[in-house]
Design a protein around this motif. Structure first.
Motif, PDB file in Angstrom:
ATOM      1  N   GLU A  57       0.834  -1.210   0.000  1.00 57.28           N
ATOM      2  CA  GLU A  57       0.000   0.000   0.000  1.00 57.28           C
ATOM      3  C   GLU A  57       0.865   1.255   0.000  1.00 57.28           C
ATOM      4  OE1 GLU A  57      -3.600   0.533  -0.104  1.00 57.28           O
ATOM      5  OE2 GLU A  57      -3.127  -1.382  -1.051  1.00 57.28           O
ATOM      6  N   MET A  58       1.989   1.209   0.709  1.00 60.48           N
ATOM      7  CA  MET A  58       2.906   2.346   0.701  1.00 60.48           C
ATOM      8  C   MET A  58       3.400   2.598  -0.725  1.00 60.48           C
ATOM      9  SD  MET A  58       6.729   2.713   2.259  1.00 60.48           S
ATOM     10  CE  MET A  58       7.231   1.476   1.075  1.00 60.48           C
ATOM     11  N   ASP A  59       3.790   1.530  -1.409  1.00 61.23           N
ATOM     12  CA  ASP A  59       4.253   1.665  -2.793  1.00 61.23           C
ATOM     13  C   ASP A  59       3.139   2.223  -3.686  1.00 61.23           C
ATOM     14  OD1 ASP A  59       6.757   0.691  -2.144  1.00 61.23           O
ATOM     15  OD2 ASP A  59       6.295  -1.370  -2.774  1.00 61.23           O
ATOM     16  N   TRP A  61       0.563   4.130  -2.790  1.00 58.33           N
ATOM     17  CA  TRP A  61       0.340   5.545  -2.505  1.00 58.33           C
ATOM     18  C   TRP A  61       1.511   6.409  -2.952  1.00 58.33           C
ATOM     19  CZ3 TRP A  61      -3.835   8.177  -2.114  1.00 58.33           C
ATOM     20  CH2 TRP A  61      -5.009   7.505  -1.786  1.00 58.33           C
ATOM     21  N   PHE A  62       2.715   5.856  -2.951  1.00 58.57           N
ATOM     22  CA  PHE A  62       3.859   6.583  -3.489  1.00 58.57           C
ATOM     23  C   PHE A  62       3.620   6.892  -4.961  1.00 58.57           C
ATOM     24  CE2 PHE A  62       7.862   6.639  -5.806  1.00 58.57           C
ATOM     25  CZ  PHE A  62       8.559   7.630  -5.134  1.00 58.57           C
ATOM     26  N   ASN A  65       0.838   9.484  -5.400  1.00 60.59           N
ATOM     27  CA  ASN A  65       1.350  10.824  -5.094  1.00 60.59           C
ATOM     28  C   ASN A  65       2.257  11.344  -6.197  1.00 60.59           C
ATOM     29  OD1 ASN A  65      -0.029  11.098  -2.647  1.00 60.59           O
ATOM     30  ND2 ASN A  65       1.570  10.030  -1.533  1.00 60.59           N
ATOM     31  N   ARG A  79      -0.288  11.940   0.884  1.00 62.00           N
ATOM     32  CA  ARG A  79       0.995  11.948   1.590  1.00 62.00           C
ATOM     33  C   ARG A  79       0.856  11.325   2.975  1.00 62.00           C
ATOM     34  NH1 ARG A  79       2.709  16.218  -1.489  1.00 62.00           N
ATOM     35  NH2 ARG A  79       3.818  15.386  -3.263  1.00 62.00           N
ATOM     36  N   GLU A  82       0.528   7.557   2.581  1.00 61.73           N
ATOM     37  CA  GLU A  82       1.850   6.990   2.293  1.00 61.73           C
ATOM     38  C   GLU A  82       2.674   6.892   3.577  1.00 61.73           C
ATOM     39  OE1 GLU A  82       5.833   8.046  -0.320  1.00 61.73           O
ATOM     40  OE2 GLU A  82       3.955   9.051  -0.833  1.00 61.73           O
ATOM     41  N   SER A  83       2.603   7.914   4.420  1.00 66.33           N
ATOM     42  CA  SER A  83       3.331   7.903   5.691  1.00 66.33           C
ATOM     43  C   SER A  83       2.806   6.837   6.643  1.00 66.33           C
ATOM     44  CB  SER A  83       3.244   9.274   6.372  1.00 66.33           C
ATOM     45  OG  SER A  83       3.897  10.252   5.621  1.00 66.33           O
ATOM     46  N   TYR A  85       1.279   3.961   5.843  1.00 69.48           N
ATOM     47  CA  TYR A  85       1.695   2.641   5.373  1.00 69.48           C
ATOM     48  C   TYR A  85       3.201   2.439   5.488  1.00 69.48           C
ATOM     49  CZ  TYR A  85      -3.051   1.739   3.894  1.00 69.48           C
ATOM     50  OH  TYR A  85      -4.404   1.533   3.880  1.00 69.48           O
ATOM     51  N   PHE A  86       3.979   3.513   5.317  1.00 68.25           N
ATOM     52  CA  PHE A  86       5.422   3.406   5.506  1.00 68.25           C
ATOM     53  C   PHE A  86       5.729   3.014   6.948  1.00 68.25           C
ATOM     54  CE2 PHE A  86       9.438   5.377   6.849  1.00 68.25           C
ATOM     55  CZ  PHE A  86      10.315   4.680   6.034  1.00 68.25           C
TER      56      PHE A  86
END
Length: 120
Positions: A57-59, A61-62, A65, A79, A82-83, A85-86
């Protein structure tokens, strides 16, 4: 007005503008329930599977964005996700904590520019 009164009022400094970060952190403290740290960061029957999901999910949303930025349509929503999920994708707890602090800083930055409601 007497001379003593004039001296007292003339020497007063203007009220210090409250720091928005301090105000927001005070609100956070009021809403934080004790004991929330008693559960592990990664839950579920297979915590590794959940962490991998968060990394994917982080990837995602990256990329969202990046596409938004290229189109000139950035937003705090993407953003922030992304934060989130990171932070949740971190395997090392020290790195996860650092990412959570970054996430909290991002959330505070956003909250500082949004209007307050009557319960704040």
């Amino acid at each position: 007005m007497t001379e003593a009164t004039a001296k007292r009022t003339a020497g007063k400094r203007p009220a210090r503008k409250p720091d928005p970060v301090e105000q927001i952190l005070a609100e956070v403290k009021r809403r934080t329930s004790p004991g929330s740290g008693a559960i592990p960061l990664h839950g579920g029957a297979d915590p590794k599977k959940g962490r991998l999901y968060h990394a994917a999910e982080m990837d995602r949303w990256f990329e969202i964005n990046r596409t938004r930025d290229e189109a000139g349509n950035p937003g705090h929503d993407g953003r922030l996700l992304e934060s989130v999920y990171f932070a949740l994708s971190q395997l090392d707890e020290v790195e996860a904590r650092d990412a959570m602090i970054g996430l909290a800083a991002h959330a505070v930055k956003i909250a500082a520019v949004l209007p307050k409601g009557p319960t704040a």
